[in-house]
Design a protein around this motif. Structure first.
Motif, mmCIF file in Angstrom:
data_model
loop_
_atom_site.group_PDB
_atom_site.id
_atom_site.type_symbol
_atom_site.label_atom_id
_atom_site.label_comp_id
_atom_site.label_asym_id
_atom_site.label_seq_id
_atom_site.Cartn_x
_atom_site.Cartn_y
_atom_site.Cartn_z
ATOM 1 N N LYS B 7 -12.471 -9.497 -25.718
ATOM 2 C CA LYS B 7 -11.550 -9.356 -24.596
ATOM 3 C C LYS B 7 -12.157 -9.876 -23.301
ATOM 4 N N THR B 8 -13.470 -9.724 -23.171
ATOM 5 C CA THR B 8 -14.100 -10.234 -21.960
ATOM 6 C C THR B 8 -14.474 -11.690 -22.133
ATOM 7 N N ALA B 26 -7.628 -20.109 -13.830
ATOM 8 C CA ALA B 26 -6.724 -18.970 -13.685
ATOM 9 C C ALA B 26 -6.653 -18.463 -12.243
ATOM 10 N N VAL B 27 -5.658 -17.625 -12.041
ATOM 11 C CA VAL B 27 -5.435 -16.861 -10.809
ATOM 12 C C VAL B 27 -5.162 -17.750 -9.591
ATOM 13 N N ARG B 233 -22.685 -14.583 -11.028
ATOM 14 C CA ARG B 233 -23.355 -13.291 -11.161
ATOM 15 C C ARG B 233 -24.565 -13.065 -10.255
ATOM 16 N N ARG B 240 -29.122 -6.332 -11.356
ATOM 17 C CA ARG B 240 -29.597 -7.384 -12.257
ATOM 18 C C ARG B 240 -30.543 -8.339 -11.514
ATOM 19 N N GLY C 194 -5.587 -15.465 -16.529
ATOM 20 C CA GLY C 194 -7.011 -15.436 -16.837
ATOM 21 C C GLY C 194 -7.407 -14.835 -18.171
ATOM 22 N N ASP C 209 -16.407 -3.800 -22.790
ATOM 23 C CA ASP C 209 -17.493 -3.853 -21.801
ATOM 24 C C ASP C 209 -17.089 -4.886 -20.747
ATOM 25 N N HIS C 210 -16.915 -4.448 -19.525
ATOM 26 C CA HIS C 210 -16.444 -5.386 -18.498
ATOM 27 C C HIS C 210 -17.563 -6.270 -17.948
ATOM 28 N N VAL C 211 -18.744 -6.115 -18.486
ATOM 29 C CA VAL C 211 -19.873 -7.042 -18.330
ATOM 30 C C VAL C 211 -20.448 -7.120 -16.907
ATOM 31 N N ASP C 212 -19.615 -7.474 -15.954
ATOM 32 C CA ASP C 212 -20.146 -7.761 -14.623
ATOM 33 C C ASP C 212 -20.566 -6.487 -13.894
ATOM 34 N N ASN C 266 -12.162 -8.506 -15.978
ATOM 35 C CA ASN C 266 -12.803 -9.218 -17.077
ATOM 36 C C ASN C 266 -12.641 -8.390 -18.345
ATOM 37 N N GLY C 267 -11.519 -8.583 -19.019
ATOM 38 C CA GLY C 267 -11.193 -7.833 -20.229
ATOM 39 C C GLY C 267 -9.790 -7.253 -20.182
#
Lengths: 355, 355, 355
Positions: B7-8, B26-27, B233, B240, C194, C209-212, C266-267
Motif C-alpha cells: 500500500k505504501t 500525483a496530487v 526524506r 533518521r 497518488g 507502515d506509513h514509512v515516513d 503514504n498508504g
C-alpha cells in the motif's frame, strides 16, 4: 545610466536626510488572507472583529478588517531601507493614528517626511524624526505615525545640520481618533467576542493582568519580519549577530507589540481596534526563547464625538519577559524600569459601549 | 484488486526507469494567497511585481503573479515521490524555462519524461535524466526543466540499461526566453520597485554583493518542504538524520535557491522574473542555523525579440554560508569551490529597460 | 456594569459546570486560504481532494474543501477557554462526526453542552463530558464530537454534583457516516491522487507502515495552536513549562493527530475524508524535536447506504515518536502501551470504490 558601482543600497546615513525631505518608499504591498493567517499564527491574535467576516458584517464592516498592527508593520517594513537600515536604535513613536480599515486585497503604499534632525554630541550619530504615512490604493489614509531613530553618520567630519526638534503631542487627542464611518456597534455582541465588559466597565487607573504567557522562537520572529519585508539587519542574521552587542538576533520590537496586544485579548477582548499610538518604548531587547507576559493600565477614557456606541480607552500595555505580570512590574523607585520590562506602550483603543 | 502487500509507495529505483517513459505525477496543486504569504515569510522575497497587485496591473498583469521559484518548487515537489525518493544526490538542472505566469487560484499539474539513463560503474546506482513539465489547469506551460539525479538500484545484480546521455544546452538561448504577452514594462516605475537600475546599467562581468545575510532555521525549511509537498526524506526527519552522513537534516536545495534570489533583491530589485534556469549546482549542504549570503555576476545580456521594454540578463548567483559575500568567494585556483559556497546558480532574468 | 475585579477570564473550574448547560463559545472564525496553507506547511498534508480545486471539482465539489482536521482544531480551539483552560488532562474523544464540508470563506461557530459529570475521589478534580458542535454561518453541521477532560475544582470543599456518565457509542455506526451530497466519486482518478488502491483493496486486519517520519519543532506546534486560537497554557509558554511535570512545552495532541493523518497519505492516499472519530487517546506527550512515525490497521469496512462509489474504512492509526513503524509497535503483553506510542486514534474514513 546610473552609477554602476552601487547596485546595492547601503541605506541612508545621517547626512542623507534633510528637513522637509519626502521619501517615497519602494515595494507597494498587497495584503492577503495569507498574511493575516501568518500574523495570527505568529502572534496568537484572536479578536473577534478581525477573526470573523460574519462578526464584522454584524457590525457593518464589509468583512473582517486586517489587524491594525499588521498594517502598521507592513507600512513600517517599507520604510526600513530608507530610514533605519543604518539605525543604531529605534528611539520612539508618537502621533500614530489609524484611519481607513484595510481589507485583504488592498495594497499599501508608504511615504515619509523628515520633520526633525539633531546631531548627537559624539559627532558620530544623529537623530532623525520622520512622519510616515501608509495609504491604500485609492489614497485613503490607513495609518500615520512619527518615529525617531538614531542613525550613523557616514563621515564624522561632515557638518551638522541645524537642529530642529518637532513639537509632538504627548498623546493623540480623543477628537482625533478615527472611527470607521461604516461601523455600527449598537448590536455588538460582547459574549460572542469573549468578554462581557463594555467601555463603561473600565475605570481610570484600573490594572489588568493578562495572565497568559507566550514564547517567541527565532524561526517565528524571523518569519514575521520577512512577512513584513522588514530588512533591518539585526533580526534574521545569526552569523553577524554573534559579533554584536547581544551576541544573538534581536526580535523586531513591533513583533513584541503585536504579541502583547494578542495577550491583551484576555481582559480586553472588546478592544475592537487600535485607534492611536501615543508613545512606545522598547525598553529592552527580546530574544528567541523568551516568554512574554503583559499587563495593562487604563490611562484615560473618552466619549467620542457623534458616537454613542463606542468609546475610547487610553491604555498603557507593558510587556515583560520571563516574568509573570502579577504585581504589575513596571518602574523602580528611581524611575528606572524593572529588568523584566521590554515594552512600554501607550495607545488608544476603541471599545463598544453599553447600549 | 491490486497487491495488498504494497500500500505504501517505496519510490522508484534505477531499474524502474526506462527511456521515453512518461510519468504523470500525483496530487495537482492549487496555488493560493496562503502559499504566497508563507513563501515570503520563509524566504524574505520582496520583488515589487510579486508583492503588489497594483504594481503588477500597472505593468499590464491581471494581478501579482506567483513567484517563479514557488511555482518551480511546487512542480518539483510533485515529482519527488516518482523521481527522487531513492535518490542519493540531486546532480544538476538544465534547460529550465518559465512561460505562462501563475496566478493564485491556478492549479499546477506535473509530468516528467525520462530522457537519459546511465548506470554507474559501482553497479549500485545510476543516473536518471528527466524533463519535467508543469502546466496550469488549461494546459499552458508554466515551467519546464531537466534535472538529473543519482538513484539507487533495487538490486545491484540487475542488468544495466543502454546508456543514453541527453544532449543538453549549456544555456537557454535568449530567443527562447518567454515574456508574458500581456506584460508591458514601458511605464515600469523603477523607484517604486526599489532600485533605479535598468537593464542598460548592468555590465558584462559586473559583480554585485547582495550584502544582507539571512539565517534558516529547521522549523523554517521544514515548513517550506511541507508547503511544497516535497516528500524527500532528508529534510524533515531528525530521527533518521542522526544516523545519516551529516547527522542532521539537510535544507532542501531549492529553498537555498529561493533564499539567494530573495537576497538578490538588494542589487537586482528590477529582475522582475526568472525566465530560465541554465544550470544549478548544490555545491554543499545547508543546515538549520546556517546564515546565507549571496553575490551575483552578470554573465550575459540579450535584447529580446519584439520587445524594447525589457531585456534579458544572464546571471550567476552564488550563495555562501556563514561568510559574507565581500570579495566574491567562488572557486579556488585548483577549480574546487571555496568551502563557504553552497550554491552555484546560472539563470536568466527579465529586467525592464530604460525608456 | 460587571465586576471590575475580573476582567480576565480564569476559565471554568469543575464547580462551574452543570448537567445540560449550554455554552456558546466566543470568537467565530472565518477559515481562509491562509489557514489552509499554514496547515499544510505545519503538518505536511497532501491529499488530492484538499490540495486541488480542479481535482475537487472533478468529484463534484465546488472547490477543494478545508481539511477535516483543520475544521476540528478550529472548533476545538474555540472551546478551550470555556472547557479546558483548567484541565489537568484531555481524557478522550467519542462520537465525532463530520458533515458539511467547509470551504474557505466559511465561518465556524462552536457550542458545547455538558453531558456528564463525575467528581474524582481525591476531591480536587472532576471529569466533565461535553458534546461540542461546530456549524458554519448558515447553521449546517460541520463537525460534532464528545470529549471529556479532567478539570480542577476551585475549592476542594465544594459539594460534588450527582454523577452522570454519558452512554457513548464505542464507534460511530456506518449508517451515521455523512457523505457530502454533492460529491460523486464515480470518476475519481486514483492515479492522480497518488495511489491505485481502492476501498476494495483494503482487508480487515491489514496493517500499513506509513514509512515516513516527520519532526515537529517548537516553533511549528506553537504556530499551529496560535492558528487554531487554542489558548491552552501548556503549549506555548516555555517559562511556565520549566516548572511543569515535563519541564518543557507539550505539543497539542490534535497537532499529533494531524501529523499522523498527513503521514498516512503514504498508504492511504485515497482516504478522501475523515467521516468520524470513534475514539482517540493521547497515550504520551510529544515535545518539540520529536520525530513522529505512524502505522494504521483496518478495523472495519462498511458499504454505505445509497452509494456505490465510496465506502467506509474504520482505521486505527498509531503515532510513534523517535521509533520507526516497522513491526507496528503498539501494546505490550500486559496491555500497556509500547513506550514509543503517543497516539491511538480510531476513526472512519471515506474511500472511493472500484467502478
Amino acid at each position: 545610466m546610473t552609477d554602476r558601482t552601487s547596485k546595492t543600497d547601503p541605506g541612508k546615513f545621517f547626512e542623507d536626510f534633510e528637513l522637509g525631505q519626502e521619501i517615497l518608499h519602494a515595494v507597494p504591498r498587497t495584503v492577503t488572507d495569507g498574511d493575516v493567517a501568518l500574523y495570527n499564527a505568529l502572534t496568537g491574535s484572536r479578536f473577534a472583529l478581525q477573526s470573523s467576516d460574519v462578526f464584522a458584517m454584524d457590525n457593518d464592516f464589509d468583512a473582517a478588517p486586517v489587524d491594525d498592527l499588521l498594517v502598521f508593520h507592513l507600512v513600517f517594513g517599507r520604510t526600513v531601507p530608507d530610514i533605519s537600515l543604518n539605525a543604531v536604535a529605534n528611539l520612539g513613536y508618537a502621533e500614530g493614528r489609524f484611519e481607513t480599515p484595510i481589507d485583504t486585497g488592498d495594497t499599501l503604499f508608504a511615504t515619509s517626511t523628515v520633520i526633525g534632525l539633531k546631531e548627537n554630541s559624539d559627532g558620530e550619530t544623529g537623530i532623525v524624526w520622520v512622519r510616515t504615512v501608509g495609504e491604500n490604493q485609492i489614497k485613503q489614509l490607513a495609518v500615520e505615525f512619527v518615529r525617531w531613530v538614531m542613525v550613523k553618520k557616514r563621515d564624522p567630519a561632515s557638518k551638522a545640520p541645524e537642529t530642529v526638534i518637532p513639537d509632538l503631542a504627548e498623546a493623540v487627542a480623543p477628537e482625533r481618533l478615527f472611527i470607521p464611518e461604516e461601523s455600527d456597534f449598537t448590536e455588538y455582541e460582547f459574549a460572542v467576542a469573549g468578554s462581557p465588559h463594555t467601555w463603561e466597565d473600565y475605570a481610570l487607573g484600573e490594572k489588568i493582568d493578562h495572565v497568559d504567557g507566550t514564547t517567541v522562537e527565532d524561526a517565528e520572529h524571523q518569519m514575521a519580519v520577512r512577512l513584513y519585508q522588514n530588512t533591518a539587519r539585526v533580526h534574521v542574521n545569526r552569523h553577524r549577530a554573534r559579533e554584536s552587542r547581544f551576541s544573538k538576533r534581536v526580535v523586531y520590537g513591533g513583533h513584541v507589540i503585536s504579541m502583547a496586544r494578542a495577550l491583551s485579548a484576555n481582559g480586553l477582548a472588546n478592544a475592537v481596534r487600535i485607534a492611536a499610538i501615543n508613545a512606545g518604548r522598547h525598553v529592552a531587547p527580546t530574544f528567541g526563547g523568551d516568554t512574554l507576559y503583559a499587563w495593562s493600565e487604563v490611562l484615560d477614557k473618552a466619549e467620542l464625538p457623534g458616537r454613542v456606541d463606542v468609546g475610547g480607552l487610553r491604555l498603557r500595555t507593558v510587556a515583560l519577559k520571563d516574568r509573570e505580570a502579577s504585581g504589575f512590574p513596571y518602574k523602580n523607585a528611581d524611575g528606572s524600569y524593572d529588568p523584566s520590562v521590554v515594552l512600554d506602550f501607550d495607545y488608544w483603543v476603541l471599545m463598544p459601549r453599553e447600549m
